[in-house]
Write a protein that holds these residues in place. Sequence first.
Motif, short mmCIF file in Angstrom:
data_model
loop_
_atom_site.label_atom_id
_atom_site.label_comp_id
_atom_site.label_asym_id
_atom_site.label_seq_id
_atom_site.Cartn_x
_atom_site.Cartn_y
_atom_site.Cartn_z
N CYS A 13 0.80 -1.23 0.00
CA CYS A 13 0.00 0.00 0.00
C CYS A 13 0.83 1.27 0.00
CB CYS A 13 -0.89 0.04 1.24
SG CYS A 13 -2.14 -1.22 1.27
N ASN A 14 0.20 2.32 -0.47
CA ASN A 14 0.74 3.68 -0.38
C ASN A 14 0.19 4.25 0.93
OD1 ASN A 14 1.77 6.21 -0.90
ND2 ASN A 14 0.15 6.77 -2.32
N ILE A 15 0.77 3.83 2.02
CA ILE A 15 0.20 4.10 3.34
C ILE A 15 1.07 5.10 4.09
CG2 ILE A 15 1.36 2.14 4.43
CD1 ILE A 15 -1.32 1.60 5.91
N SER A 16 0.44 5.92 4.88
CA SER A 16 1.20 6.93 5.64
C SER A 16 1.79 6.30 6.89
CB SER A 16 0.30 8.10 6.01
OG SER A 16 -0.60 7.72 7.03
N ASN A 17 2.87 6.88 7.35
CA ASN A 17 3.50 6.38 8.58
C ASN A 17 2.59 6.55 9.79
OD1 ASN A 17 5.87 5.33 7.53
ND2 ASN A 17 6.95 7.28 7.65
N THR A 18 1.75 7.56 9.77
CA THR A 18 0.81 7.76 10.87
C THR A 18 -0.13 6.56 10.99
OG1 THR A 18 0.86 10.13 10.45
CG2 THR A 18 -0.94 9.32 11.81
N ILE A 19 -0.67 6.11 9.87
CA ILE A 19 -1.57 4.96 9.87
C ILE A 19 -0.80 3.70 10.25
CG2 ILE A 19 -3.12 3.54 8.46
CD1 ILE A 19 -4.14 6.40 9.02
N LEU A 20 0.42 3.57 9.76
CA LEU A 20 1.23 2.39 10.11
C LEU A 20 1.45 2.31 11.62
CD1 LEU A 20 3.95 2.39 7.31
CD2 LEU A 20 2.01 0.85 7.55
N HIS A 21 1.71 3.44 12.24
CA HIS A 21 1.91 3.45 13.69
C HIS A 21 0.62 3.11 14.43
CE1 HIS A 21 5.98 4.70 13.22
NE2 HIS A 21 5.65 5.85 12.65
N GLU A 22 -0.52 3.57 13.91
CA GLU A 22 -1.81 3.21 14.52
C GLU A 22 -2.07 1.71 14.41
OE1 GLU A 22 -5.12 5.51 13.03
OE2 GLU A 22 -4.00 7.38 13.28
N ILE A 23 -1.76 1.13 13.26
CA ILE A 23 -1.94 -0.30 13.07
C ILE A 23 -1.05 -1.08 14.02
CG2 ILE A 23 -1.55 -2.21 11.43
CD1 ILE A 23 -2.40 -0.20 9.21
N ALA A 24 0.19 -0.64 14.15
CA ALA A 24 1.14 -1.33 15.03
C ALA A 24 0.76 -1.20 16.50
CB ALA A 24 2.54 -0.79 14.79
N ASN A 25 -0.06 -0.19 16.82
CA ASN A 25 -0.57 -0.02 18.18
C ASN A 25 0.53 -0.10 19.24
OD1 ASN A 25 -2.47 0.43 20.13
ND2 ASN A 25 -3.10 -1.71 20.26
N GLU A 26 1.50 0.78 19.10
CA GLU A 26 2.61 0.91 20.05
C GLU A 26 3.57 -0.28 20.05
OE1 GLU A 26 1.48 2.34 23.92
OE2 GLU A 26 -0.11 3.58 23.06
N ASN A 27 3.47 -1.18 19.10
CA ASN A 27 4.43 -2.26 18.94
C ASN A 27 5.56 -1.70 18.08
OD1 ASN A 27 5.85 -4.50 17.76
ND2 ASN A 27 4.17 -5.82 18.43
#
Length: 183
Positions: free
Chosen positions: A46-60
């Motif tokens: 995906c052409n995904i933003s780092n903000t969304i990636l961090h939300e998906i990772a949920n502090e992992n």
Amino acid sequence: MNIDSFLNAIKCSWVKKYLDNTNTSKWKLFYQKILKKYGDSLLFECNISNTILHEIANENIFLSDVLSASSDVTHNLGTQTSSKTILWNNKDITSNDKTLFYKDWFERSIKYVDQLFDFRIKDFYSFDNICYLYGIPSNNFLKYYKLIKSIPIHIKSEINTNNTPCTQTTFVENILGRKKNNK
């Protein structure tokens, strides 16, 4: 040697391990449970933003670093072309500043913007046609219109000027698959 590129390469080696279908490690199962909600391996395309990636990772932190590294490498390689623009989790396709992911549509093999586009009439398929082609329930019309409205004009224009539809076989396969299922 570029240290950032080297570190990204090491982090991306985890993506290769994750995508290996023979890998049944517990760490993979743990991360699979998290990533399935967002398209699982689709996130690595995906052409995904780092903000969304961090939300998906949920502090992992590890998962966040791996997803960010993969996104950086994918973006730097220029793997996305206009004819293969991925709909889901795309930072350019948003509604109310949030990316979209319709898991049920993704499971019906809808992945690219041009799969919604009728190259014969140079416009997006009607909702009825999308329902027929992909087996989308007829109560999903608001999802459809939200998605079409969320696609920015520059992506619509690029697809409209594309003379070689890359999903024509997908269109035919969907029609044939629909007929087989009806028999």
